[in-house]
Design an enzyme around this catalytic site. Sequence first.
Site, PDB file in Angstrom:
ATOM      1  N   ASP A 149       0.727  -1.019   0.046  1.00 12.85           N
ATOM      2  CA  ASP A 149      -0.085  -0.154  -0.036  1.00 12.85           C
ATOM      3  C   ASP A 149       0.741   1.178   0.012  1.00 12.85           C
ATOM      4  O   ASP A 149       1.715   1.477   0.900  1.00 12.85           O
ATOM      5  CB  ASP A 149      -0.855   0.007   1.114  1.00 12.85           C
ATOM      6  CG  ASP A 149      -2.025   1.169   1.014  1.00 12.85           C
ATOM      7  OD1 ASP A 149      -2.365   1.238  -0.179  1.00 12.85           O
ATOM      8  OD2 ASP A 149      -2.229   1.598   2.159  1.00 12.85           O
ATOM      9  N   HIS A 174      -3.840  13.944   0.638  1.00 10.69           N
ATOM     10  CA  HIS A 174      -3.962  13.197   1.812  1.00 10.69           C
ATOM     11  C   HIS A 174      -2.798  13.253   2.724  1.00 10.69           C
ATOM     12  O   HIS A 174      -2.832  13.518   3.859  1.00 10.69           O
ATOM     13  CB  HIS A 174      -4.169  11.821   1.218  1.00 10.69           C
ATOM     14  CG  HIS A 174      -3.984  10.801   2.375  1.00 10.69           C
ATOM     15  ND1 HIS A 174      -5.139  10.663   3.552  1.00 10.69           N
ATOM     16  CD2 HIS A 174      -3.346   9.807   2.825  1.00 10.69           C
ATOM     17  CE1 HIS A 174      -4.942   9.714   4.263  1.00 10.69           C
ATOM     18  NE2 HIS A 174      -3.602   9.111   4.034  1.00 10.69           N
ATOM     19  N   GLU A 227     -10.468   3.996   3.943  1.00 10.79           N
ATOM     20  CA  GLU A 227      -9.483   4.833   3.108  1.00 10.79           C
ATOM     21  C   GLU A 227      -9.960   4.414   1.681  1.00 10.79           C
ATOM     22  O   GLU A 227      -9.797   3.420   1.104  1.00 10.79           O
ATOM     23  CB  GLU A 227      -8.077   4.539   3.227  1.00 10.79           C
ATOM     24  CG  GLU A 227      -7.552   4.987   4.662  1.00 10.79           C
ATOM     25  CD  GLU A 227      -5.824   4.769   4.786  1.00 10.79           C
ATOM     26  OE1 GLU A 227      -5.278   3.913   4.104  1.00 10.79           O
ATOM     27  OE2 GLU A 227      -5.420   5.489   5.538  1.00 10.79           O
ATOM     28  N   GLU A 253      -9.193   4.345  -1.936  1.00 10.97           N
ATOM     29  CA  GLU A 253      -7.936   4.094  -2.632  1.00 10.97           C
ATOM     30  C   GLU A 253      -8.540   3.385  -4.148  1.00 10.97           C
ATOM     31  O   GLU A 253      -9.516   3.119  -4.176  1.00 10.97           O
ATOM     32  CB  GLU A 253      -7.055   3.286  -2.114  1.00 10.97           C
ATOM     33  CG  GLU A 253      -6.545   3.539  -0.448  1.00 10.97           C
ATOM     34  CD  GLU A 253      -5.306   2.916   0.341  1.00 10.97           C
ATOM     35  OE1 GLU A 253      -4.838   2.375  -0.865  1.00 10.97           O
ATOM     36  OE2 GLU A 253      -5.113   3.381   1.207  1.00 10.97           O
ATOM     37  N   ASP A 300      -8.964   0.657   2.224  1.00  9.42           N
ATOM     38  CA  ASP A 300      -7.951   0.190   3.086  1.00  9.42           C
ATOM     39  C   ASP A 300      -8.260   0.546   4.679  1.00  9.42           C
ATOM     40  O   ASP A 300      -7.832   1.356   5.152  1.00  9.42           O
ATOM     41  CB  ASP A 300      -6.682   0.660   2.657  1.00  9.42           C
ATOM     42  CG  ASP A 300      -5.450   0.544   3.417  1.00  9.42           C
ATOM     43  OD1 ASP A 300      -5.525  -0.909   3.857  1.00  9.42           O
ATOM     44  OD2 ASP A 300      -4.614   1.308   3.788  1.00  9.42           O
ATOM     45  N   ARG A 352      -7.226   4.076  13.442  1.00 10.24           N
ATOM     46  CA  ARG A 352      -6.441   5.345  13.709  1.00 10.24           C
ATOM     47  C   ARG A 352      -5.961   5.125  15.055  1.00 10.24           C
ATOM     48  O   ARG A 352      -4.659   5.512  15.161  1.00 10.24           O
ATOM     49  CB  ARG A 352      -7.304   6.518  13.428  1.00 10.24           C
ATOM     50  CG  ARG A 352      -7.812   6.717  12.081  1.00 10.24           C
ATOM     51  CD  ARG A 352      -6.828   6.422  11.077  1.00 10.24           C
ATOM     52  NE  ARG A 352      -7.400   6.816   9.575  1.00 10.24           N
ATOM     53  CZ  ARG A 352      -6.655   6.577   8.560  1.00 10.24           C
ATOM     54  NH1 ARG A 352      -5.481   6.193   8.566  1.00 10.24           N
ATOM     55  NH2 ARG A 352      -7.276   7.038   7.443  1.00 10.24           N
ATOM     56  N   GLN A 373      -3.036   2.858  15.243  1.00  8.69           N
ATOM     57  CA  GLN A 373      -1.967   3.322  14.339  1.00  8.69           C
ATOM     58  C   GLN A 373      -1.339   4.190  14.876  1.00  8.69           C
ATOM     59  O   GLN A 373       0.047   4.214  14.952  1.00  8.69           O
ATOM     60  CB  GLN A 373      -2.759   3.747  13.051  1.00  8.69           C
ATOM     61  CG  GLN A 373      -1.867   4.229  11.981  1.00  8.69           C
ATOM     62  CD  GLN A 373      -2.377   4.658  10.616  1.00  8.69           C
ATOM     63  OE1 GLN A 373      -3.854   4.807  10.556  1.00  8.69           O
ATOM     64  NE2 GLN A 373      -1.706   5.364   9.707  1.00  8.69           N
ATOM     65  N   LYS A 429      -3.604  -1.819  10.286  1.00  3.30           N
ATOM     66  CA  LYS A 429      -4.126  -2.247   8.735  1.00  3.30           C
ATOM     67  C   LYS A 429      -4.233  -3.459   8.305  1.00  3.30           C
ATOM     68  O   LYS A 429      -4.857  -3.716   7.111  1.00  3.30           O
ATOM     69  CB  LYS A 429      -2.962  -1.489   7.751  1.00  3.30           C
ATOM     70  CG  LYS A 429      -2.739   0.047   8.196  1.00  3.30           C
ATOM     71  CD  LYS A 429      -3.564   0.922   7.340  1.00  3.30           C
ATOM     72  CE  LYS A 429      -3.051   2.330   7.428  1.00  3.30           C
ATOM     73  NZ  LYS A 429      -3.984   3.163   6.654  1.00  3.30           N
ATOM     74  N   THR A 434      -8.857  -5.314   4.169  1.00  8.09           N
ATOM     75  CA  THR A 434      -8.789  -4.571   2.971  1.00  8.09           C
ATOM     76  C   THR A 434      -9.663  -5.126   1.860  1.00  8.09           C
ATOM     77  O   THR A 434      -9.706  -6.221   1.597  1.00  8.09           O
ATOM     78  CB  THR A 434      -7.419  -4.531   2.184  1.00  8.09           C
ATOM     79  OG1 THR A 434      -6.324  -4.536   3.319  1.00  8.09           O
ATOM     80  CG2 THR A 434      -7.123  -3.573   1.054  1.00  8.09           C
ATOM     81  N   GLU A 455      -9.337  12.609   7.773  1.00 12.81           N
ATOM     82  CA  GLU A 455      -9.427  14.289   7.166  1.00 12.81           C
ATOM     83  C   GLU A 455     -10.259  14.618   7.267  1.00 12.81           C
ATOM     84  O   GLU A 455     -10.493  16.067   7.524  1.00 12.81           O
ATOM     85  CB  GLU A 455      -8.822  13.982   5.583  1.00 12.81           C
ATOM     86  CG  GLU A 455      -7.254  13.572   5.397  1.00 12.81           C
ATOM     87  CD  GLU A 455      -6.941  13.205   3.928  1.00 12.81           C
ATOM     88  OE1 GLU A 455      -6.895  14.293   3.342  1.00 12.81           O
ATOM     89  OE2 GLU A 455      -7.057  12.194   3.671  1.00 12.81           O
TER      90      GLU A 455
HETATM   91 MN    MN Z   1      -3.858   2.940   2.686  1.00 18.82          MN
END
Ligand code: MN
Length: 418
Positions: free
Chosen positions: A128, A135, A201, A203, A235, A239, A242, A255, A259, A366
């Site tokens: 990834d 971003h 996410e 993507e 994905d 948080r 993370q 993560k 996915t 975000e």
């Molecule tokens: Mn990602």
Amino acid sequence: MHVIDTSLRSFVEGSENTEFPIQNLPYGVFRYQSSRHIGVAIGDYILNLTNLEADGYFDEILESKVFDTGSLNAFMATGREIWTKLRVLLAKLLAKGSDLADTSQPKYLVKQSDVEMVLPVDVAEFTDFYSAYYHAFNVGSIIRGPENALMPNWKHLPVAYHGRSSSVILSGESIHRPRGQIKPADSDDPVFSATKRLDFELEMGFFIGTGNKMGHPISTGEADSHIFGMVLVNDWSARDVQVWEYRPLGPFLAKNFATSISPWVVTLDALEPFRTKGMDQDPEPLPYLQFDRHQAYDIELEVHLQSESMDMPQQITWSNAKNLYWNISQQLAHHTITGCNTRTGDLMGSGTISGQEMNTRGCLLELTELGRNPISIGEETRTFLHDGDTVIMRGYAEKDGIKIGFGEVRTKILPVIS
Ligand code: MN
């Protein structure tokens, strides 16, 4: 090269008004009469390549059978020349006036609503990237402030981590809220808890069709001949997990639990008319990351969110694949520059594709500025995802009235496994 052939018409009724017209022909795998079959989407139908191959339709193109294996890998491994030859033949078979129009149903054409899609590719490995400028800038600004938003390496190389392929799942499959170590703001020590900051996410990902031998990097100019096609990727990210775990080696448990990808692999051939200039790169990248042709793709992207109390989803973000700073040929060139070998079925994620505007941000981190500014959905608000929420991503390219769609990736959040 950048022109879409609008004169092509399929005998499959209404297909020209869907996201799967004859100009698209994305590949997928579905369960049919208790075994896995491979097909291409055409309108509301699927052309059954497994049955066509068994009846000898592809004998002049394929040396041995590739559509009886239950995944796209064998076909992906045949290489770009074969991919393009077969695409031309499939367009002929599906065109108005084709012999197949009389003889096809139901052996060769099955309704999408009558079958269940399965994971199209036996995913070899998952990498990834972190390739969207806005971003990286937004996340960096939220966490470290705008002065230090981008790490010094960011404009010099496409940052990435090696992820898990075992937890790549298909649209429609639900996920359970993961647990992990979380460090509360007012404590020096972590607690073990369900994540309170579950995020999506937005993507895109590309699949490697033919890999490279170890010690033989793929150049930006060669990348197209190795890349089979693209899918939508969600994905998933925890948080709070993370933030505590990521130093110094990057994401791990935040993560690795899931996915999600969309079921149809849209080929680079279908996306060719949608090549566009990507973001300007300043400073100029090192020579191994420079490229000649336009390498970005103009693909509209959407995220919709639906809570259990809502009757229908609400769109919460609008983005576009051309917002990527590092394009897929640069990603692949960088990935292999050490001599790292890639293999058929490798999946490479783009990183969250955010645009410049507030409503084009590609994740809740975000959109809500780390939970400081909740967004409204229906009668409710969200900072991060709740149990029962369903996240739906869609993507399509459009030109001259022709839509090249990716379908959707739809996932429901279930409570933590107790
Ligand atoms: Mn990602």
